[in-house]
Structure formats: C-alpha cells, structure tokens
Design a protein around this motif. Structure first.
Motif, PDB file in Angstrom:
ATOM      1  N   ILE A 538       0.848  -1.194   0.000  1.00  0.00           N
ATOM      2  CA  ILE A 538       0.000   0.000   0.000  1.00  0.00           C
ATOM      3  C   ILE A 538       0.886   1.248   0.000  1.00  0.00           C
ATOM      4  O   ILE A 538       1.751   1.392   0.868  1.00  0.00           O
ATOM      5  CB  ILE A 538      -0.912   0.026   1.242  1.00  0.00           C
ATOM      6  N   PRO A 539       0.717   2.160  -0.942  1.00  0.00           N
ATOM      7  CA  PRO A 539       1.518   3.398  -0.921  1.00  0.00           C
ATOM      8  C   PRO A 539       1.156   4.258   0.279  1.00  0.00           C
ATOM      9  O   PRO A 539       0.015   4.259   0.745  1.00  0.00           O
ATOM     10  CB  PRO A 539       1.152   4.089  -2.240  1.00  0.00           C
ATOM     11  N   ASP A 540       2.136   4.978   0.800  1.00  0.00           N
ATOM     12  CA  ASP A 540       1.900   5.859   1.949  1.00  0.00           C
ATOM     13  C   ASP A 540       0.973   7.010   1.559  1.00  0.00           C
ATOM     14  O   ASP A 540       1.188   7.686   0.545  1.00  0.00           O
ATOM     15  CB  ASP A 540       3.225   6.439   2.461  1.00  0.00           C
ATOM     16  N   GLU A 541      -0.052   7.214   2.377  1.00  0.00           N
ATOM     17  CA  GLU A 541      -0.895   8.393   2.230  1.00  0.00           C
ATOM     18  C   GLU A 541      -0.164   9.586   2.853  1.00  0.00           C
ATOM     19  O   GLU A 541       0.758   9.413   3.661  1.00  0.00           O
ATOM     20  CB  GLU A 541      -2.227   8.172   2.960  1.00  0.00           C
ATOM     21  N   GLU A 546       4.469  11.203   9.815  1.00  0.00           N
ATOM     22  CA  GLU A 546       4.199  12.008  11.013  1.00  0.00           C
ATOM     23  C   GLU A 546       3.308  11.246  12.000  1.00  0.00           C
ATOM     24  O   GLU A 546       3.506  11.315  13.218  1.00  0.00           O
ATOM     25  CB  GLU A 546       3.520  13.324  10.623  1.00  0.00           C
ATOM     26  N   LEU A 547       2.336  10.489  11.473  1.00  0.00           N
ATOM     27  CA  LEU A 547       1.460   9.709  12.350  1.00  0.00           C
ATOM     28  C   LEU A 547       2.244   8.597  13.045  1.00  0.00           C
ATOM     29  O   LEU A 547       2.019   8.311  14.228  1.00  0.00           O
ATOM     30  CB  LEU A 547       0.294   9.121  11.550  1.00  0.00           C
ATOM     31  N   PHE A 548       3.174   7.983  12.323  1.00  0.00           N
ATOM     32  CA  PHE A 548       4.018   6.945  12.930  1.00  0.00           C
ATOM     33  C   PHE A 548       4.791   7.523  14.124  1.00  0.00           C
ATOM     34  O   PHE A 548       4.827   6.922  15.209  1.00  0.00           O
ATOM     35  CB  PHE A 548       4.985   6.379  11.887  1.00  0.00           C
ATOM     36  N   ASP A 549       5.423   8.680  13.935  1.00  0.00           N
ATOM     37  CA  ASP A 549       6.159   9.317  15.044  1.00  0.00           C
ATOM     38  C   ASP A 549       5.220   9.647  16.204  1.00  0.00           C
ATOM     39  O   ASP A 549       5.588   9.506  17.381  1.00  0.00           O
ATOM     40  CB  ASP A 549       6.848  10.591  14.545  1.00  0.00           C
ATOM     41  N   ALA A 579      -0.154   3.419  11.105  1.00  0.00           N
ATOM     42  CA  ALA A 579      -0.003   4.721  10.442  1.00  0.00           C
ATOM     43  C   ALA A 579      -0.460   4.656   8.986  1.00  0.00           C
ATOM     44  O   ALA A 579      -0.943   5.652   8.434  1.00  0.00           O
ATOM     45  CB  ALA A 579       1.450   5.180  10.523  1.00  0.00           C
ATOM     46  N   LYS A 580      -0.333   3.483   8.360  1.00  0.00           N
ATOM     47  CA  LYS A 580      -0.766   3.327   6.972  1.00  0.00           C
ATOM     48  C   LYS A 580      -2.270   3.105   6.864  1.00  0.00           C
ATOM     49  O   LYS A 580      -2.951   3.729   6.051  1.00  0.00           O
ATOM     50  CB  LYS A 580      -0.033   2.138   6.340  1.00  0.00           C
ATOM     51  N   ILE A 624      -8.246   2.891   6.045  1.00  0.00           N
ATOM     52  CA  ILE A 624      -7.792   2.427   4.728  1.00  0.00           C
ATOM     53  C   ILE A 624      -7.797   0.899   4.716  1.00  0.00           C
ATOM     54  O   ILE A 624      -7.283   0.248   5.620  1.00  0.00           O
ATOM     55  CB  ILE A 624      -6.379   2.974   4.425  1.00  0.00           C
ATOM     56  N   GLU A 625      -8.379   0.309   3.679  1.00  0.00           N
ATOM     57  CA  GLU A 625      -8.527  -1.143   3.604  1.00  0.00           C
ATOM     58  C   GLU A 625      -7.333  -1.782   2.910  1.00  0.00           C
ATOM     59  O   GLU A 625      -6.706  -1.177   2.030  1.00  0.00           O
ATOM     60  CB  GLU A 625      -9.815  -1.506   2.845  1.00  0.00           C
ATOM     61  N   LEU A 626      -7.051  -3.029   3.289  1.00  0.00           N
ATOM     62  CA  LEU A 626      -6.034  -3.809   2.597  1.00  0.00           C
ATOM     63  C   LEU A 626      -6.511  -4.119   1.184  1.00  0.00           C
ATOM     64  O   LEU A 626      -7.724  -4.270   0.955  1.00  0.00           O
ATOM     65  CB  LEU A 626      -5.777  -5.121   3.339  1.00  0.00           C
ATOM     66  N   PRO A 627      -5.574  -4.260   0.223  1.00  0.00           N
ATOM     67  CA  PRO A 627      -5.997  -4.608  -1.136  1.00  0.00           C
ATOM     68  C   PRO A 627      -6.588  -6.008  -1.166  1.00  0.00           C
ATOM     69  O   PRO A 627      -6.203  -6.870  -0.384  1.00  0.00           O
ATOM     70  CB  PRO A 627      -4.684  -4.530  -1.935  1.00  0.00           C
TER      71      PRO A 627
END
Length: 744
Positions: A538-541, A546-549, A579-580, A624-627
């Motif tokens: 999944i590409p980063d939104e 910043e959310l990860f930190d 975060a993703k 966000i859903e997994l593919p």
C-alpha cells in the motif's frame, strides 16, 4: 477442531499474526508430536514462537532454559503482554517470590517457566521438576541459545554441558534446542551434548536481507570519532548499539558522544550490576538512543528496533559478529551493521590469544581471528563471505553491502602471487601466512632464524610491498580458490592444483581493488528489503510518517506507565501498519500485525482515538482497507471451492507469479529461499487456485509424476520419490500432487 486449526487460532489470538513464517508450522507440528527438535534460525526469524505456541497447546509445563536474566525478563514481559501465563525463576527474585512462582508452576498455573542452566541442574530444582511431572506433567524442555553447549561456539558456557543429565532424568520429555548461529561443527556438538534422539532438524537460511553490511577504515586519530558522531546524527535518535574492545574504550567513547550531544550510556563488566541494569533499561525503554558496550551486552536482548550495530573495534570472531550484528533490524526493517577496522586490532587480539594457557583454546581463537580478518579485508560481497562461513552459498551478490556498491578495478597481480605461492612451497607449507610474508619481506625474526628461512633464495624478495598489501593478496588467493587453508585451528596455507598453475604461469591472477565508495542512500530513502506483507504494497498516504512518530510517543507513554519496554506494547512494524491503515473499527484494528485478542482489548481505544484525533486535525483519510487478493488469470476462469486458507504471503507470491516472474525472480524480489516460494505455489494450488505450473514442471515431467501418483497413490511422498528416483525432487512431486487435486 483439528491441530492445524488450533495452531492457527493460537497464532492469531495469542500472538497477533495472520500466518506462520517459513518453517515455523512444520517445526511446531513436530514438537506437538513429541519429537526432539533442533532449530537454527537467524535472529528475528521467529524461533521463540516455535516453542511458545506449542507450550499453549500441550497439556503440561514447558521449561525454557535461558542463559541470561535479561533474556528471561524480555521474553516473559512479551508473553504476559499477550495474555500468556509465563514466569521465570532466577536470582533477581526474593526467596518468597521465587517460592511462590515455583508453587504456581507445580500447581499448573503457568504454561512456560524460564530458568538458567545453573539453577536447572541443582537438586532442589530437579525435585521441583519431579513434582511438576507428577502433578501436571512436563510437556517440553526447550534449550535456548543452544550454541552455548559447544566449545567451538562463540559463547561457550560449561554449565550447558550438564543439560544432558536432564535428558537422562526425564527421557520421555521431548527436548528442543534453538540457536541463531552455529557452524556445522557446533551443530553436531549440540546434538551430541544434549543427547537429542532422532531429532527433526530445521536449518533456515542465515541471510538477513534487511541488514546492510559495511566495513570502514579506522584511523588512529580523531577522524573516526567524528565520522561516528556524524553517522549517529544521521540516524537521528534511533536506537544504536556500539561495541568496543575494552572497558576503557567504552567509557571514553560514551563520554565523547555525550559531550557532542548524543544521548549515550556505557555498559561493561566493570560497572556494578545496578549500573548495568539501569543503563540497559534506559536503552530498552528508549530513554537513551545509544548504548556503548563491550560484548558483555546484548545476548538475549530482544529490542526489535535497533537501527544500527556498530563495532568500533574489530570483532573477535565471525560467529560472534553474526550474533552481535544480528541485534540490528530484528523487526525486518532496514538496519546497518558497520565495522570500523584497523589491522592493528589484530595485534591486540593476537596478544590476548597468546595469554591463553589452554593450547586447544589458542588454536580455536587463532583460526577465528583469521576468519574475521578475512571478512574485514575482503573486496568480495560481504554477505557471501559471512554466509559461506556457515556453509551457505549465495549465488548472486547481495546489492546491500559496501563492496557491492563499490567501484572496483581488476589489477593483474600474477607476479606477486607467484612470489607468495613459491615462498609457501619453499617453507614446506608448514607455517602461517604472516610468517611466509615475513620471509618475503626479509624480516629478522627469531622464528625465521631458527627455521633458517633467511637462507632461502626468496628471502627478502618482497620488500616493495607492505605486510597489509601482502596479506590482501594472500586472502584474495584464498577467496579465489587459488590457495587452500588448513582447518585444524592453525590456518596454514597449502598449495593446490590451481596454485601450481599460477606458479607455472599457466593462470593469471587478477585482484579487485576499490576505487571509490558510492555514497550510502539516506536512511529515509533506503529501500526496504526482506519480508514483504500486503501492507507493504500500500503506498503511503500523506501524513503517514508524522502519524508513525506520533504513535511512537503514545506507545512510550503507555510503556512508561506499565513499566515495560515500548516494543512490548507494539513493535515498530505494528505502528507503521497503524499509520498506513489508520484503523477505526475493532475489525480493522485486529488486522494490524501483532494485535491478538489481549492487545485488541487493551489498546484498541487509546490507539484508535489517537489516530482519529490526529487525522481529523489534519484532514487525513482514515480506515484504509487492505488490497483484495489478486483476481484469477483471465484465461483460467473456472472457479473451484477453496480447500484451505491462503496466507497473505502466498497471495503476494501469486501476484508476482501471475505477472510472469520466475520462481528465482520472486525469491530474489522477496528476499526468501526458492523452496519457500515453491511452498507458496503448493499452498495456492491446495487452496483451489488454478495456476499453470508448466513453467516450473515441464509437461513431460508432470506426466511422468502423474503416472506414478496414479500407480502408487498420493498419501505419502516417499513411495512416489522412490519410484521416480533422484532425477525428480520432492518440490516437483508436491506441486504435481496439489495440481492434480485442483483438477479433480
């Protein structure tokens, strides 16, 4: 519920994983069947799960033999965080607390009990085990860090030799030996000393694709310290372990780092136990980012987010280096393993070896010193050299070490090679490489005079080159197979057939020489290598970093409140997934790697609320859903009811296979063994997927295997293999058997 269903349920509910890593399921099945087991898996490969999960499904108590208090604390903290009844008994407890835990074990209130080998073999503890056996039963004895059994291992501990007595006392209890590092000689020693009976042996690849190996020149001045400080600043507060040769070096370097604004603490055997524990806890709990230590630190430390392991001084041996560097990147994310190398370090280590009284110990240490020096000085792919030490061949260069990114020029060194090989012959192939070089350079040593090698015609014919340059040429000859080395501990060079060809000028010798080092990619741009999950695709939104930190800070607050290490709450891989995906429902949160039933109930609210608040303030997308799993190939439209579940890892393999990639290309792309990719294809077929396997098993071979299966049946593979012979592999048979079931 069948055994596999029970295993899958425990894997998700207790450990938070959707699927097993390669080898884990097979190992666990053997353990559950009561068979002795030997497991060699690299650090971060999932060894612990192979005894922790069976402990939950077996009826009695599992004893885990562990060499260090820190290792016990770490493992038990993690198990308890997952809602698993585990405890340890060691000298850090009061007598009352120790007695209470032993009573709990005897009364069946815990499933795993960690204990040191010294305590295990004492009379009192053996009496406790007798009581456990009578009351609830001993289900398994797991020996962790089993390389400590062998004197050929890098961390031999005599008390481990006594563990064979436990096997004699409880012969019916299955025993398991686990280690992350062991040569073939050490493996044989482990099996013998622990008296394992017809064990299932699992030897995984030693390759850690996410680790970048590098050796940098170490100068005697301040330049190396400046280089180190710049490197730590680039890592920007991430966890780093720095190993030094001596206590004095540890103290001096940690002080210099502190003076330069680096959050660092020392760790060595000269400190009090309280000081060591305090500094170790600060590092584990992310209160300091850098720990400067002697090799007294680190064994059993499960901190998964160490982004670099730096050896400021030369390691003592390759096996120890593999173990120490393996403390980086246990979470599967990119990490650096750097050695600062000065040939003078060999002299220091050689002096220490000379102080050993035992000749056998001296012999082993000299051989190990030669091997680590060869690693530091090689111009070949470092991963190839490291894996070759453990008997594993890497077919291609790794593209993730300094030598693979270094511009080289081939120099014709045939003339020098002839001189060196000729001198080895003239000294009767009985002396080490350094002595041979001393003869070539015309050194005036007592050993040369006593051997009368100063009278040889070749004496002094190599004065134009330094000792280091001659050593480089000698090691290149060894790496290219133009010179052999004895394996008796003394590392004496021996001529072979190719050596004679060089001497007779029938073969030229070209040696790669580095021209320049390509600049390393910045840490944030470094390509992720190693395990790939569906979440990685999944590409980063916007706002993911910043959310990860932000989530790391939340994790730290929760960990401090509970008095545990942050990674006990969640590893970085879980936070990156949060975060993703930015989960908001319990169903979404449960799909995050590392979220089992216990952590779902404990942490769903605080983490999802923090995610929602962060995203709402910045207008970011949530939930966000997994593919979805890849759709079947257009030419293969007929659907079959699935017969088994498909793991996310196999889904990724399917996507690559449908794209037309070969098995070898998929294995390289995913950083896994060819056999693992083939097991994924087999799993897909068994689940009802219709895949064209003619690219793997040509039509004529498929037909031959099918004919034999029709003749002898498909319940067992061995009868099929016996009819087909050595021309056909078990992998091919499994694939054809699975494909035939799909077509039924």
């Amino acid at each position: 519920m069948g055994q596999r269903e029970q295993m899958q349920k425990a894997l998700k509910e207790q450990f938070g994983h959707e699927s097993f890593r390669p080898g884990q399921q097979e190992i666990i099945e053997h353990v559950l069947s009561g068979r002795d087991t030997f497991v060699l898996m690299p650090t971060g490969g999932g060894k612990s799960l192979t005894y922790q999960l069976p402990a939950l499904l077996l009826p009695g108590l599992t004893i885990v033999i562990s060499p260090l208090i820190a290792l016990m604390h770490d493992q038990v903290d993690r198990l308890r965080a997952n809602g698993i009844a585990a405890t340890f008994v060691n000298s850090s407890l009061t007598a009352e607390e120790r007695a209470r835990r032993e009573r709990d074990a005897a009364n069946g209130k815990v499933k795993l009990l960690y204990v040191a080998p010294e305590r295990l073999v004492t009379g009192n503890f053996l009496f406790l085990l007798d009581e456990v056996e009578n009351n609830v039963g001993l289900s398994l004895i797991a020996v962790d860090e089993a390389h400590c059994v062998s004197e050929w291992g890098h961390d031999f501990r005599p008390e481990y030799r006594q563990l064979g007595l436990v096997r004699s006392r409880y012969p019916q209890v299955p025993m398991m030996a686990l280690t992350a590092t062991a040569t073939e000689r050490v493996r044989e020693d482990i099996l013998t000393q622990l008296r394992l009976r017809d064990p299932h042996v699992h030897i995984a690849s030693f390759n850690r694709p996410n680790l970048r190996y590098e050796v940098r020149e170490k100068s005697s001045g301040k330049n190396t310290t400046k280089e180190l400080i710049n490197l730590l600043r680039e890592l920007d507060g991430q966890s780093v372990i720095i190993y030094c040769f001596s206590r004095k070096s540890v103290e001096n370097l940690s002080l210099v780092l502190q003076q330069n604004g680096i959050s660092a603490q020392p760790y060595h055997a000269g400190m009090t136990s309280e000081q060591r524990t305090e500094n170790q806890e600060k590092f584990i709990r992310d209160d300091v980012s850098v720990l400067v230590a002697t090799i007294a630190f680190g064994m059993g430390i499960g901190k998964p987010d160490v982004r670099a392991v730096i050896h400021y001084d030369m390691p003592r041996n390759l096996e120890g280096y593999y173990q120490e560097s393996g403390r980086a990147g246990r979470d599967g994310l990119p990490a650096k393993c750097i050695v600062f190398y000065n040939p003078g370090d060999r002299v220091k280590l050689g002096f220490l070896i000379d102080q050993k009284v035992d000749e056998q110990e001296q012999m082993i240490a000299r051989q190990q010193l030669q091997q680590i020096a060869a690693y530091c000085e090689t111009t070949e792919c470092r991963r190839k050299v490291l894996l070759a030490y453990f008997g594993e061949q890497l077919q291609e260069t790794c593209d993730n070490c300094d030598n693979c990114h270094r511009e080289m020029v081939l120099e014709d060194r045939t003339k020098e090679a002839i001189k060196l090989l000729f001198t080895i012959g003239k000294t009767q192939q009985r002396f080490g490489l350094r002595h041979v070089i001393d003869v070539l350079r015309g050194a005036n040593t007592q050993k040369i005079r006593d051997s009368q090698h100063d009278l040889l015609p070749i004496y002094g014919y190599g004065k134009e080159l330094s000792v280091d340059e001659w050593m480089r040429i000698g090691r290149a000859l060894i790496h290219q197979g133009l010179l052999d080395m004895t394996n008796d501990g003394y590392s004496v060079p021996r001529l072979n057939a190719l050596s004679i060809e060089v001497i007779r000028k029938q073969r030229t010798v070209e040696i790669p020489t580095p021209v320049k080092v390509a600049p390393a990619k910045p840490e944030k741009e470094q390509k992720a290598v190693g395990r790939i999950s569906p979440i990685d695709l999944i590409p980063d939104e916007p706002g993911t970093g910043e959310l990860f930190d932000h989530l790391r800070k939340l994790r730290k607050r929760i960990a401090d409140a509970q008095g545990v290490a942050p990674y006990v709450i969640f590893p970085d891989t879980s936070l990156r997934a949060m975060a993703k995906l930015r989960p908001q429902t319990q169903e979404q949160f449960a799909r995050i790697p590392g979220v089992g039933s216990s952590k779902l109930s404990l942490y769903f609210m605080p983490f999802t609320e923090e995610i929602a608040l962060f995203c709402e303030q910045r207008g970011l997308k949530m939930g966000i859903e997994l593919p979805q799993a890849p759709k079947p190939e257009p030419t293969e439209k007929r659907e079959v009811a699935p017969r088994a579940s498909i793991t996310p890892s196999s889904q990724i393999t399917r996507a690559f296979y449908v794209q037309g990639l070969t098995i070898e290309e998929i294995a390289e792309k995913r950083g896994m063994a060819r056999s693992t990719v083939l097991s994924h294809i087999t799993e897909l077929l068994e689940a009802g997927e219709r895949l064209n396997i003619e690219r793997i098993v040509p039509a004529e071979r498929f037909q031959k295997i099918e004919d034999v299966i029709r003749e002898v049946g498909d319940e067992r593979l061995k009868p099929i293999k016996e009819v087909l012979g050595d021309e056909y592999s078990y992998d091919e048979i499994r694939l054809v058997r699975a494909a035939l079931k799909v077509s039924i």
